[in-house]
Design a protein around this motif. Structure first.
Motif, PDB file in Angstrom:
ATOM      1  N   LEU A 184      54.268  32.675  40.641  1.00  0.00           N
ATOM      2  CA  LEU A 184      55.240  33.512  41.353  1.00  0.00           C
ATOM      3  C   LEU A 184      54.551  34.364  42.413  1.00  0.00           C
ATOM      4  CD1 LEU A 184      58.153  34.446  41.679  1.00  0.00           C
ATOM      5  CD2 LEU A 184      57.720  36.185  39.920  1.00  0.00           C
ATOM      6  N   ALA A 185      53.406  34.969  42.085  1.00  0.00           N
ATOM      7  CA  ALA A 185      52.680  35.775  43.074  1.00  0.00           C
ATOM      8  C   ALA A 185      52.243  34.918  44.262  1.00  0.00           C
ATOM      9  CB  ALA A 185      51.472  36.437  42.423  1.00  0.00           C
ATOM     10  N   LEU A 186      51.842  33.669  44.002  1.00  0.00           N
ATOM     11  CA  LEU A 186      51.477  32.745  45.067  1.00  0.00           C
ATOM     12  C   LEU A 186      52.664  32.462  45.982  1.00  0.00           C
ATOM     13  CD1 LEU A 186      49.559  30.539  46.329  1.00  0.00           C
ATOM     14  CD2 LEU A 186      50.478  28.985  44.581  1.00  0.00           C
ATOM     15  N   LEU A 187      53.811  32.125  45.401  1.00  0.00           N
ATOM     16  CA  LEU A 187      54.991  31.794  46.188  1.00  0.00           C
ATOM     17  C   LEU A 187      55.504  32.991  46.976  1.00  0.00           C
ATOM     18  CD1 LEU A 187      56.966  29.605  43.604  1.00  0.00           C
ATOM     19  CD2 LEU A 187      55.546  28.815  45.504  1.00  0.00           C
ATOM     20  N   LEU A 188      55.356  34.189  46.392  1.00  0.00           N
ATOM     21  CA  LEU A 188      55.797  35.408  47.071  1.00  0.00           C
ATOM     22  C   LEU A 188      54.840  35.830  48.182  1.00  0.00           C
ATOM     23  CD1 LEU A 188      56.941  37.543  44.002  1.00  0.00           C
ATOM     24  CD2 LEU A 188      58.433  36.616  45.782  1.00  0.00           C
ATOM     25  N   GLY A 189      53.603  35.358  48.149  1.00  0.00           N
ATOM     26  CA  GLY A 189      52.611  35.779  49.134  1.00  0.00           C
ATOM     27  C   GLY A 189      52.065  37.164  48.875  1.00  0.00           C
ATOM     28  N   VAL A 190      51.893  37.514  47.580  1.00  0.00           N
ATOM     29  CA  VAL A 190      51.354  38.830  47.237  1.00  0.00           C
ATOM     30  C   VAL A 190      49.871  38.884  47.589  1.00  0.00           C
ATOM     31  CG1 VAL A 190      50.950  40.488  45.375  1.00  0.00           C
ATOM     32  CG2 VAL A 190      53.049  39.109  45.397  1.00  0.00           C
ATOM     33  N   HIS A 191      49.442  40.004  48.137  1.00  0.00           N
ATOM     34  CA  HIS A 191      48.048  40.160  48.542  1.00  0.00           C
ATOM     35  C   HIS A 191      47.124  39.973  47.332  1.00  0.00           C
ATOM     36  CE1 HIS A 191      44.357  41.816  50.204  1.00  0.00           C
ATOM     37  NE2 HIS A 191      44.911  41.775  51.401  1.00  0.00           N
ATOM     38  N   PRO A 192      46.040  39.212  47.473  1.00  0.00           N
ATOM     39  CA  PRO A 192      45.154  38.954  46.332  1.00  0.00           C
ATOM     40  C   PRO A 192      44.591  40.209  45.682  1.00  0.00           C
ATOM     41  CG  PRO A 192      44.648  37.449  48.117  1.00  0.00           C
ATOM     42  CD  PRO A 192      45.641  38.437  48.665  1.00  0.00           C
ATOM     43  N   ASP A 193      44.337  41.265  46.451  1.00  0.00           N
ATOM     44  CA  ASP A 193      43.809  42.487  45.848  1.00  0.00           C
ATOM     45  C   ASP A 193      44.774  43.054  44.811  1.00  0.00           C
ATOM     46  OD1 ASP A 193      41.657  42.233  47.523  1.00  0.00           O
ATOM     47  OD2 ASP A 193      42.178  43.927  48.817  1.00  0.00           O
ATOM     48  N   ALA A 194      46.063  43.029  45.131  1.00  0.00           N
ATOM     49  CA  ALA A 194      47.064  43.559  44.200  1.00  0.00           C
ATOM     50  C   ALA A 194      47.155  42.698  42.952  1.00  0.00           C
ATOM     51  CB  ALA A 194      48.422  43.647  44.887  1.00  0.00           C
ATOM     52  N   VAL A 195      47.053  41.389  43.120  1.00  0.00           N
ATOM     53  CA  VAL A 195      47.132  40.497  41.964  1.00  0.00           C
ATOM     54  C   VAL A 195      45.873  40.625  41.113  1.00  0.00           C
ATOM     55  CG1 VAL A 195      47.590  38.139  41.207  1.00  0.00           C
ATOM     56  CG2 VAL A 195      48.533  38.943  43.372  1.00  0.00           C
ATOM     57  N   ASN A 246      39.643  32.950  38.488  1.00  0.00           N
ATOM     58  CA  ASN A 246      40.898  32.423  37.975  1.00  0.00           C
ATOM     59  C   ASN A 246      42.081  32.867  38.819  1.00  0.00           C
ATOM     60  OD1 ASN A 246      40.825  30.770  35.383  1.00  0.00           O
ATOM     61  ND2 ASN A 246      39.392  32.390  34.872  1.00  0.00           N
ATOM     62  N   THR A 247      42.096  34.130  39.206  1.00  0.00           N
ATOM     63  CA  THR A 247      43.217  34.684  39.950  1.00  0.00           C
ATOM     64  C   THR A 247      43.140  34.322  41.427  1.00  0.00           C
ATOM     65  OG1 THR A 247      43.430  36.529  38.406  1.00  0.00           O
ATOM     66  CG2 THR A 247      44.394  36.813  40.585  1.00  0.00           C
ATOM     67  N   ARG A 248      42.077  34.761  42.082  1.00  0.00           N
ATOM     68  CA  ARG A 248      41.949  34.569  43.532  1.00  0.00           C
ATOM     69  C   ARG A 248      41.714  33.097  43.871  1.00  0.00           C
ATOM     70  NH1 ARG A 248      40.833  38.712  47.664  1.00  0.00           N
ATOM     71  NH2 ARG A 248      40.868  40.211  45.958  1.00  0.00           N
ATOM     72  N   GLY A 249      41.093  32.366  42.947  1.00  0.00           N
ATOM     73  CA  GLY A 249      40.822  30.970  43.189  1.00  0.00           C
ATOM     74  C   GLY A 249      41.911  30.051  42.673  1.00  0.00           C
ATOM     75  N   MET A 250      42.091  30.025  41.363  1.00  0.00           N
ATOM     76  CA  MET A 250      43.002  29.056  40.767  1.00  0.00           C
ATOM     77  C   MET A 250      44.469  29.394  41.030  1.00  0.00           C
ATOM     78  SD  MET A 250      42.637  26.273  39.007  1.00  0.00           S
ATOM     79  CE  MET A 250      43.367  25.183  37.801  1.00  0.00           C
ATOM     80  N   ALA A 251      44.884  30.622  40.772  1.00  0.00           N
ATOM     81  CA  ALA A 251      46.306  30.972  40.860  1.00  0.00           C
ATOM     82  C   ALA A 251      46.782  31.133  42.304  1.00  0.00           C
ATOM     83  CB  ALA A 251      46.583  32.249  40.061  1.00  0.00           C
ATOM     84  N   LEU A 252      45.984  31.764  43.154  1.00  0.00           N
ATOM     85  CA  LEU A 252      46.446  32.152  44.495  1.00  0.00           C
ATOM     86  C   LEU A 252      45.907  31.283  45.630  1.00  0.00           C
ATOM     87  CD1 LEU A 252      46.164  36.043  44.209  1.00  0.00           C
ATOM     88  CD2 LEU A 252      48.152  34.594  43.754  1.00  0.00           C
ATOM     89  N   PHE A 253      44.933  30.428  45.351  1.00  0.00           N
ATOM     90  CA  PHE A 253      44.289  29.625  46.391  1.00  0.00           C
ATOM     91  C   PHE A 253      43.760  30.504  47.529  1.00  0.00           C
ATOM     92  CE2 PHE A 253      44.032  26.007  49.467  1.00  0.00           C
ATOM     93  CZ  PHE A 253      43.339  25.131  48.659  1.00  0.00           C
ATOM     94  N   ALA A 254      43.447  31.757  47.201  1.00  0.00           N
ATOM     95  CA  ALA A 254      42.941  32.671  48.224  1.00  0.00           C
ATOM     96  C   ALA A 254      41.528  32.310  48.664  1.00  0.00           C
ATOM     97  CB  ALA A 254      42.971  34.110  47.700  1.00  0.00           C
ATOM     98  N   ASP A 255      40.829  31.517  47.838  1.00  0.00           N
ATOM     99  CA  ASP A 255      39.471  31.120  48.217  1.00  0.00           C
ATOM    100  C   ASP A 255      39.444  29.858  49.062  1.00  0.00           C
ATOM    101  OD1 ASP A 255      40.020  29.121  46.412  1.00  0.00           O
ATOM    102  OD2 ASP A 255      38.363  29.578  45.040  1.00  0.00           O
ATOM    103  N   GLY A 256      40.611  29.298  49.379  1.00  0.00           N
ATOM    104  CA  GLY A 256      40.681  28.144  50.264  1.00  0.00           C
ATOM    105  C   GLY A 256      40.226  26.843  49.648  1.00  0.00           C
ATOM    106  N   GLY A 257      40.079  26.801  48.319  1.00  0.00           N
ATOM    107  CA  GLY A 257      39.745  25.542  47.672  1.00  0.00           C
ATOM    108  C   GLY A 257      38.392  25.491  47.012  1.00  0.00           C
TER     109      GLY A 257
END
Length: 513
Positions: free
Chosen positions: A376-387, A406-417
């Motif tokens: 849900l946080a991914l789909l909403l576009g929540v900032h990774p710092d908050a998550v 786990n969070t910034r990488g797996m859940a949010l794809f914030a690390d770009g892969g």
């Protein structure tokens, strides 16, 4: 020469490297409950109570062995509030010629301890943490020269080196991975087994009282506390899991059910991360259950993969990529975390249940974390710092080295892969398939748009459209993008507008107007 030996709150192992060569007659062990570590994020009350209780129990065991322990409690009026402050206080009176510690798990504290060491006035030795299967150097050697770092291939090397579930040079059963067999939905009428929970002992009760008094405004409840706080309690929990739960773990490890927080999961992550259990020993004992014919291969392989594979892999990624990793935001996510992540006040049955179990137990299993709150946080576009802050604050097993990848990488794809090969974005269909949440939910999981539709459905296609420039060339998203392209420009614009309306309705508003 007298040595001051630092033991941190997640280093409660008898064979900690900082204690090698300990001479009880002259050395001192420093352990300190400090406000900095309890509040750098506002940790769940159960997390703070767990760490304090486990530290107190460990100090009692050391003292019973004749070790001189300098133990600083959270309510000590002279408590400086920080680990480095307590190290400095311990050295003030002289009598210690050097300091020995085991490397800490998180970058933040490592920086503080490095700064302390540079100005301590006595030699400071920082030793490797050998309680992990894969050292930092070993992980760097594995990662060198690879264009992609994938857990599956790392896991295979760890299996070979440890000799776990191997048949000579080949994996037991002829396959490395039985994940495809571990994705079953819980059938109607099948109830998860009763779980062994640990009643708080006297030491733990004291820690709980201190936390309620000093950190009563933090997130979470203390009433249901049932986590092991000693090695003996952790051993009892592990033995119960291996005997009664592991045989069915594989089949139902991804399943979710309302008001069933434990399912068939191990509930040993808190004990592993505190140092009350040894990860390689846990894996070997799980393998022994399989060898004895008391659990199937898919269950034991899946369990070992989470520890020997995933846990070791994310630690390796964290130390390989930090500190730069901490600022990654590949999808330029820029929204606030909705308040219902804290309150649970939402009509989404899956999210409400995940937040409720997080509040009551400081725990949710990995699919609730990844595919409900994380998705849900991914789909909403929540900032990774908050998550990041939310996951660190609400779970008793959360430490930055394991939480952030786990969070910034797996859940949010914030690390770009770096951690995962694609974003784990999913519509409501996944949750409907893997749980019983949707049957009683106010939202319609079959509906794709409108106020009555499942928010996961309303958000999914808009997420893909919004992130088209960043994700369109990802080969693992080729199929959904072909489908999206087939909708035509007008429908894609409508889906994007639908998603934006849903984001705002749920409280994921822009951080900067």
């Amino acid at each position: 020469m007298s040595v001051l030996r630092l033991v941190l709150g997640d280093q409660l192992s008898d064979d900690l490297s900082a204690l090698d060569g300990l001479e009880p007659e002259i050395d001192a062990v420093l352990m300190a409950e400090v406000r900095d570590e309890a509040t750098y994020v506002r940790h769940h009350k159960q997390k703070i109570a767990l760490v304090f209780a486990a530290m107190r129990g460990h100090a009692e065991r050391l003292a019973a062995r004749g070790v001189r322990v300098r133990y600083v409690r959270i309510d000590d009026p002279d408590n400086s509030g920080s680990i480095t402050g307590e190290l400095a206080r311990a050295l003030e009176g002289g009598g210690c010629d050097r300091v020995v510690m085991t490397e800490c798990g998180d970058w933040r504290l490592a920086e503080h301890l490095a700064a302390f060491a540079a100005g301590a006035g006595v030699p400071v030795e920082i030793r490797e943490d050998r309680r992990f299967v894969c050292s930092h150097d070993r992980f760097r050697r594995w990662a060198t020269g690879k264009s992609q770092l994938r857990m599956e291939f790392f896991y295979r090397e760890m299996r070979r080196e440890a000799g776990l579930l191997m048949d000579g040079a080949q994996p037991e059963g002829g396959r490395w991975n039985y994940d495809a067999e571990n994705r079953k939905k819980l059938p109607r009428g099948l109830t998860p087994p009763a779980r062994l929970r640990t009643p708080p002992n006297a030491t733990t009760q004291g820690a709980i009282a201190d936390v309620e008094r000093l950190f009563g405004d933090h997130f979470g409840a203390l009433e249901g506390f049932g986590w092991p706080t000693t090695a003996a309690e952790a051993e009892a929990g592990l033995a119960h899991f291996l005997d009664a739960i592991l045989p069915s773990f594989g089949d139902w490890q991804d399943a979710m059910a309302e008001n069933q927080p434990w399912m068939w999961h191990g509930l040993i992550s808190t004990s592993l991360n505190l140092g009350l259990l040894d990860p390689l020993d846990v894996c070997r004992r799980a393998e022994a259950v399989y060898r004895a014919g008391r659990a199937p291969l898919n269950a034991v392989e899946g369990f070992i993969r989470q520890i020997l594979g995933w846990r070791e892999f994310v630690r390796g990624i964290y130390w390989l990529k930090t500190p730069e990793y901490r600022s990654r935001n590949f999808l330029d996510a820029d929204r606030r975390l909705p308040w219902f992540y804290w309150s649970g006040d939402t009509d989404m049955a899956c999210v409400a249940d995940a937040v409720r179990t997080s509040r009551d137990n400081a725990y949710a299993h990995h699919i609730q974390r990844l595919m409900v709150t994380g998705n849900l946080a991914l789909l909403l576009g929540v900032h990774p710092d908050a998550v990041d802050d939310w996951y660190m604050a609400v779970y008793a097993d959360a430490y930055e080295w394991v939480e952030m990848p786990n969070t910034r990488g797996m859940a949010l794809f914030a690390d770009g892969g770096i951690v995962g090969s694609k974003p784990y974005a999913a519509s409501g269909a996944y949750i409907d398939r893997m749980s019983d949440y949707c049957g009683g939910c106010r939202y319609d999981v079959k509906s794709k748009s409108g106020d009555a539709a499942c928010p996961f459905n309303r958000l999914y296609w808009g997420f893909l459209e919004r992130n088209r420039p960043r994700l369109r060339d990802n080969v693992r998203l080729a199929m959904p993008y072909r489908t999206l392209d087939g909708f035509g420009e007008a429908k894609r614009a409508a889906l994007a507008a639908e998603a934006e309306a849903c984001r705002l309705l749920l409280g994921a508003t822009p951080i900067r107007p």
